[in-house]
Scaffold this motif. Structure first.
Motif: not given
Length: 323
Positions: A21-23, A29-30, A67-74, A2-9
């Protein structure tokens, strides 16, 4: 990628938001960093102890860490729970889910029954000593005592055969049994041993009168139980339990209990077909003044939804001629 502006889960537990990722930042993230924990119908986050009995409400509980958002799917959390694929190193982190855990299937064990170690608290020792003193000070009442009732003097076990047997010499221990630092001995003669069977067979040090009293056979006793870190705790509320007249044994799946209590005036025989398997050598019975606590080490560290195993009902066969 994904690029920096793409919406990621974001898949951090307790977040569920989309991000770019840009934001993304260390405070974006909470979430809940700890593992989920399921016990006694509650769903709990181990990191902050927030809990709920409702699964949806529990999943929506706000996170306790930023902390930081993480898009690694569990893996799907329900799949993890139902198949018990997660086995954390720490017992307290084991995922537990009442109703989905399955009982030990291999029920036809041929293992012999083995006695559980008996431990006794200082309070129970003091109560036994008081009981021994009372026996010395009061004459026995033999009214309505059934033939065959055993003498309650420690170390005797002579059956009652009628009023004439009262004057028969009784060789017994007038003191109380002491269990301390692995050693067993009688307070009256103090011949110590670490072996329970040797302790039980020690000949009495005093000759006197038998002590007979009517014993009430109680079918059920008040009990409760709970899971804790790979151990089952079963409490039997039997005040005045006599350890030398009680027995606790198991083969891992069946637990048999014979307890003499009420200072020898009551006895109960109980049997439990356990939901799961226990390690007999690492289990014990702890006798206190007001109860017996059976501490049973689980062979598999998962939560039991119930104490007793119930055999599944046979599936009903379809009626003849039905589809």
């Amino acid at each position: 990628m994904a690029n920096g502006s793409e919406s990621i889960q974001c898949y951090n537990k307790g977040c569920g938001k989309k991000f770019s990722e840009a934001e993304n930042s260390d405070e974006a993230c909470r979430f809940h960093p700890g593992p989920p924990y399921f016990h006694d119908a509650y769903k709990i986050w181990n990191c902050c102890k927030k809990k709920s009995t409702d699964f949806g409400t529990w999943l929506d509980l706000p996170g306790c860490t930023t902390g930081r958002h993480d898009n690694t799917k569990p893996e799907d959390i329900m799949k993890i729970v139902s198949t018990q694929e997660i086995r954390p190193e720490k017992p307290e982190d084991v995922i537990m889910w009442n109703g989905l855990n399955k009982p030990t299937e291999e029920r036809g064990t041929t293992k012999p029954m083995s006695a559980l170690e008996i431990q006794i608290t200082e309070g129970a020792e003091a109560a036994l000593a008081r009981m021994a003193e009372q026996k010395e000070q009061h004459e026995n009442v033999l009214d309505d005592v059934p033939i065959g009732t055993l003498c309650t003097n420690f170390g005797c076990q002579q059956p009652y055969e009628g009023t004439g047997v009262k004057k028969t010499n009784c060789t017994h221990h007038p003191g109380a049994p002491i269990f301390h630092e692995g050693m067993k001995y009688w307070s009256c003669c103090k011949s110590k041993t670490s072996d329970f069977e040797v302790f039980m067979s020690q000949k009495g040090c005093k000759v006197g009168e038998h002590a007979f009293s009517k014993v009430e056979k109680v079918k059920d006793v008040r009990e409760d139980w709970f899971n804790s870190s790979g151990t089952i705790h079963l409490n039997l509320y039997c005040k005045g339990t006599i350890p030398t007249a009680s027995k606790f044994e198991s083969n891992g799946l069946t637990l048999n209990v014979h307890v003499s209590y009420g200072n020898g005036t009551k006895e109960s025989t109980l049997s439990y077909d356990l939901f799961g398997e226990i390690v007999v050598a690492e289990s014990h019975a702890k006798i206190s003044e007001r109860k017996v606590e059976l501490v049973l080490k689980q062979a598999q560290p998962f939560s039991w939804p119930k104490l007793r195993y119930e055999k599944p009902a046979a599936a009903e066969l379809p009626e003849e001629g039905s589809d």
